[in-house]
Design a protein around this motif. Structure first.
Motif, PDB file in Angstrom:
ATOM      1  N   SER A 194      48.501  87.837 165.479  1.00  0.00           N
ATOM      2  CA  SER A 194      49.771  87.291 164.990  1.00  0.00           C
ATOM      3  C   SER A 194      50.931  88.207 165.373  1.00  0.00           C
ATOM      4  O   SER A 194      51.996  87.737 165.790  1.00  0.00           O
ATOM      5  CB  SER A 194      49.705  87.094 163.475  1.00  0.00           C
ATOM      6  N   THR A 236      51.685  87.614 169.072  1.00  0.00           N
ATOM      7  CA  THR A 236      52.294  86.302 169.281  1.00  0.00           C
ATOM      8  C   THR A 236      53.739  86.283 168.794  1.00  0.00           C
ATOM      9  O   THR A 236      54.629  85.758 169.463  1.00  0.00           O
ATOM     10  CB  THR A 236      51.480  85.211 168.561  1.00  0.00           C
ATOM     11  N   HIS A 237      53.991  86.884 167.645  1.00  0.00           N
ATOM     12  CA  HIS A 237      55.342  86.891 167.089  1.00  0.00           C
ATOM     13  C   HIS A 237      56.296  87.726 167.944  1.00  0.00           C
ATOM     14  O   HIS A 237      57.485  87.397 168.051  1.00  0.00           O
ATOM     15  CB  HIS A 237      55.326  87.360 165.639  1.00  0.00           C
ATOM     16  N   SER A 277      40.975  83.321 158.941  1.00  0.00           N
ATOM     17  CA  SER A 277      41.704  84.541 159.288  1.00  0.00           C
ATOM     18  C   SER A 277      40.990  85.800 158.817  1.00  0.00           C
ATOM     19  O   SER A 277      40.458  85.852 157.713  1.00  0.00           O
ATOM     20  CB  SER A 277      43.100  84.506 158.657  1.00  0.00           C
ATOM     21  N   TYR A 312      49.403  94.413 160.516  1.00  0.00           N
ATOM     22  CA  TYR A 312      50.277  93.377 161.080  1.00  0.00           C
ATOM     23  C   TYR A 312      51.535  93.989 161.695  1.00  0.00           C
ATOM     24  O   TYR A 312      51.894  93.697 162.835  1.00  0.00           O
ATOM     25  CB  TYR A 312      50.658  92.349 160.010  1.00  0.00           C
ATOM     26  N   VAL A 330      51.644  84.584 157.372  1.00  0.00           N
ATOM     27  CA  VAL A 330      51.398  86.030 157.215  1.00  0.00           C
ATOM     28  C   VAL A 330      52.009  86.507 155.903  1.00  0.00           C
ATOM     29  O   VAL A 330      51.372  87.220 155.126  1.00  0.00           O
ATOM     30  CB  VAL A 330      51.974  86.839 158.403  1.00  0.00           C
ATOM     31  N   THR A 341      43.092  88.927 162.885  1.00  0.00           N
ATOM     32  CA  THR A 341      44.067  87.840 163.019  1.00  0.00           C
ATOM     33  C   THR A 341      45.486  88.387 162.880  1.00  0.00           C
ATOM     34  O   THR A 341      46.417  87.896 163.533  1.00  0.00           O
ATOM     35  CB  THR A 341      43.810  86.748 161.957  1.00  0.00           C
ATOM     36  N   VAL A 372      45.938  82.500 165.126  1.00  0.00           N
ATOM     37  CA  VAL A 372      47.258  83.104 164.947  1.00  0.00           C
ATOM     38  C   VAL A 372      47.921  82.466 163.734  1.00  0.00           C
ATOM     39  O   VAL A 372      47.954  81.242 163.610  1.00  0.00           O
ATOM     40  CB  VAL A 372      48.137  82.904 166.202  1.00  0.00           C
ATOM     41  N   LEU A 373      48.427  83.300 162.860  1.00  0.00           N
ATOM     42  CA  LEU A 373      49.159  82.823 161.685  1.00  0.00           C
ATOM     43  C   LEU A 373      50.652  82.765 162.015  1.00  0.00           C
ATOM     44  O   LEU A 373      51.151  83.581 162.785  1.00  0.00           O
ATOM     45  CB  LEU A 373      48.949  83.767 160.505  1.00  0.00           C
ATOM     46  N   THR A 374      51.354  81.823 161.414  1.00  0.00           N
ATOM     47  CA  THR A 374      52.811  81.796 161.544  1.00  0.00           C
ATOM     48  C   THR A 374      53.374  82.946 160.706  1.00  0.00           C
ATOM     49  O   THR A 374      52.668  83.528 159.858  1.00  0.00           O
ATOM     50  CB  THR A 374      53.390  80.471 161.025  1.00  0.00           C
ATOM     51  N   LYS A 375      54.643  83.253 160.885  1.00  0.00           N
ATOM     52  CA  LYS A 375      55.261  84.315 160.080  1.00  0.00           C
ATOM     53  C   LYS A 375      55.188  83.969 158.592  1.00  0.00           C
ATOM     54  O   LYS A 375      54.950  84.837 157.752  1.00  0.00           O
ATOM     55  CB  LYS A 375      56.712  84.526 160.510  1.00  0.00           C
TER      56      LYS A 375
END
Length: 197
Positions: free
Chosen positions: A172, A175-176, A164, A31, A12, A168, A6-9
């Motif tokens: 993300s 998760t966000h 990623s 995304y 991304v 991914t 998972v990438l953070t905002k």
């Protein structure tokens, strides 16, 4: 089992900023709407509903349709993309082409639907190709490989160290939404998962 990457905002944003301009909107859509790569590439113009603020995913995994969100940040870029597709389609029609693949028996039921603007791919290929099913020259959607390559290169250029892929972006997205306070069943529905796990 492996945990999903998972990438953070911020990550991304860095990755998307570094993406090849030709494929950036595809990645932003993956995304922003939480769709799988092939689901994103198979979107048709009629699947984007600006009035309702939603995107309709047809024949997703398990051959099921679902609705997901159309983020405000994608509205203008997708309007511009649709205008380009309409121009490309008009030029194809003038040249005696302008047909696309239709699913199931739709091509028999509606013989001219494959030339209608709504059925055109949101992310069309740059070239025409011969449909192996009927031998007719048509315009297909973009292929997966260039998008996957564009994502890999964008991750490298962004200096994000997480391994990623296009998928991914989907993890993300989910998760966000959870971090923003959406309940798990809503996220499950948007992703098109049968099971909440």
């Amino acid at each position: 089992e492996k945990l999903p990457v998972v990438l953070t905002k911020a990550e991304v944003a860095r990755v998307l900023q570094q993406a090849d301009a030709r494929y950036r909107l595809v990645l932003e859509t993956l995304y922003g709407a939480g769709v799988r790569l092939l689901e994103g590439l198979r979107l048709r113009l009629k699947d984007i509903d600006f009035a309702q603020g939603q995107i309709v995913v047809r024949d997703g995994k398990g051959m099921k349709d679902r609705v997901t969100i159309l983020p405000d940040t994608l509205v203008e870029p997708l309007r511009a993309q649709m205008a380009k597709v309409r121009t490309l389609h008009a030029n194809d029609l003038k040249a005696g082409n302008g047909r696309v693949f239709l699913p199931g028996a739709l091509s028999r039921k509606y013989p001219n639907a494959d030339t209608e603007p709504g059925w055109q791919w949101l992310f069309p290929s740059n070239r025409l190709s011969v449909d192996p099913w009927d031998g007719v020259q048509k315009r297909h959607h973009l292929q997966e490989t260039p998008i996957q390559r564009a994502m890999k290169e964008a991750v490298q250029r962004s200096k994000v160290l997480k391994n990623s892929t296009c998928h991914t972006l989907r993890h993300s997205f989910a998760t966000h939404l959870l971090e923003a306070g959406y309940d798990i069943s809503t996220v499950q529905e948007l992703l098109g998962h049968k099971d909440v796990s």
